[in-house]
Design a protein around this motif. Sequence first.
Motif, PDB file in Angstrom:
ATOM      1  N   ALA A  71       0.832  -1.207   0.000  1.00 39.01           N
ATOM      2  CA  ALA A  71       0.000   0.000   0.000  1.00 39.01           C
ATOM      3  C   ALA A  71       0.868   1.260   0.000  1.00 39.01           C
ATOM      4  N   ASP A  72       1.940   1.235   0.794  1.00 45.32           N
ATOM      5  CA  ASP A  72       2.855   2.382   0.805  1.00 45.32           C
ATOM      6  C   ASP A  72       3.499   2.574  -0.562  1.00 45.32           C
ATOM      7  N   HIS A  73       4.011   1.479  -1.133  1.00 48.07           N
ATOM      8  CA  HIS A  73       4.715   1.575  -2.408  1.00 48.07           C
ATOM      9  C   HIS A  73       3.784   2.023  -3.540  1.00 48.07           C
ATOM     10  N   LEU A  74       2.525   1.660  -3.445  1.00 46.74           N
ATOM     11  CA  LEU A  74       1.558   2.157  -4.429  1.00 46.74           C
ATOM     12  C   LEU A  74       1.496   3.679  -4.406  1.00 46.74           C
ATOM     13  N   GLN A  75       1.544   4.247  -3.213  1.00 47.83           N
ATOM     14  CA  GLN A  75       1.505   5.707  -3.097  1.00 47.83           C
ATOM     15  C   GLN A  75       2.742   6.347  -3.718  1.00 47.83           C
ATOM     16  N   TYR A  76       3.896   5.719  -3.510  1.00 46.61           N
ATOM     17  CA  TYR A  76       5.120   6.255  -4.091  1.00 46.61           C
ATOM     18  C   TYR A  76       5.090   6.153  -5.622  1.00 46.61           C
ATOM     19  N   GLU A  77       4.558   5.034  -6.116  1.00 52.89           N
ATOM     20  CA  GLU A  77       4.501   4.826  -7.564  1.00 52.89           C
ATOM     21  C   GLU A  77       3.508   5.772  -8.235  1.00 52.89           C
ATOM     22  N   LEU A  78       2.372   5.985  -7.571  1.00 46.55           N
ATOM     23  CA  LEU A  78       1.308   6.813  -8.150  1.00 46.55           C
ATOM     24  C   LEU A  78       1.479   8.294  -7.842  1.00 46.55           C
ATOM     25  N   HIS A  79       2.401   8.611  -6.920  1.00 41.25           N
ATOM     26  CA  HIS A  79       2.648   9.997  -6.501  1.00 41.25           C
ATOM     27  C   HIS A  79       1.406  10.636  -5.877  1.00 41.25           C
ATOM     28  N   GLU A  80       0.664   9.830  -5.128  1.00 45.66           N
ATOM     29  CA  GLU A  80      -0.482  10.355  -4.388  1.00 45.66           C
ATOM     30  C   GLU A  80      -0.806   9.420  -3.233  1.00 45.66           C
TER      31      GLU A  80
END
Length: 232
Positions: A71-80
């Motif tokens: 879930a954290d890495h998704l935020q980094y990848e999506l920039h949101e």
Amino acid sequence: MQPTPLSDVADAMADVVASMQEPTKVEETLELITRSAAETIPGILEASISITTRGGEIQTLAPTGPRVARADHLQYELHEGPCLDAAIEESVVIVNDLASDPRWPDFGPKAAALGFGSQVAFQFRAEPHVRGALNLYADGPYGLDQDSIHLGSMFAGQIAVAMGWAKQEQTLTEALTTRNLIGQAVGIVMERYQLDSDRAFAFLVRLSQSANKKLRTVAATLVDTANEAAKR
């Protein structure tokens, strides 16, 4: 949602404080903090820490499981996402329904697909460049209450201490003082209103919320009032 027994929170805080006073690796202390937060904060299922670097990169530390790391890495990848906003800009970011919150149209539904319904992130910082956030995830929408917010902020403060981002002696003293004050206040409420410890703690949290004051301030006021009454 059942209130967390004060003894459970106090024990978790004491374990973290003890780990800081021993020659333990920082990584182990951070893992203890996130694990304790997930186990003792009402409604919280998983926890992690997001850290920014001087170069602007961001990474996850001490996740309680692979799902929260994803879930954290998704935020980094999506920039949101909440942990990005907390680590970079806002002091506290609360999301009651990840699937439908319009602030993060890409991340929210993906987080919900992982089984997370709500989230809160607390910022801590080391000026002027490095910042971070404690990320707490709940499994259902609207899975957070004021207990979660109050207790989460206390664990976030311990992370700053563990990483040397705050004056350790002063912060530990304040943490222990706060714990003692809340314990005394719970005892007063138990005796005054004939409540058990869980209900007395919940009473203090509700009083803090309605008065818009920190739990420590409410507890200190109650203890001071009781002490003054005892002198008469």
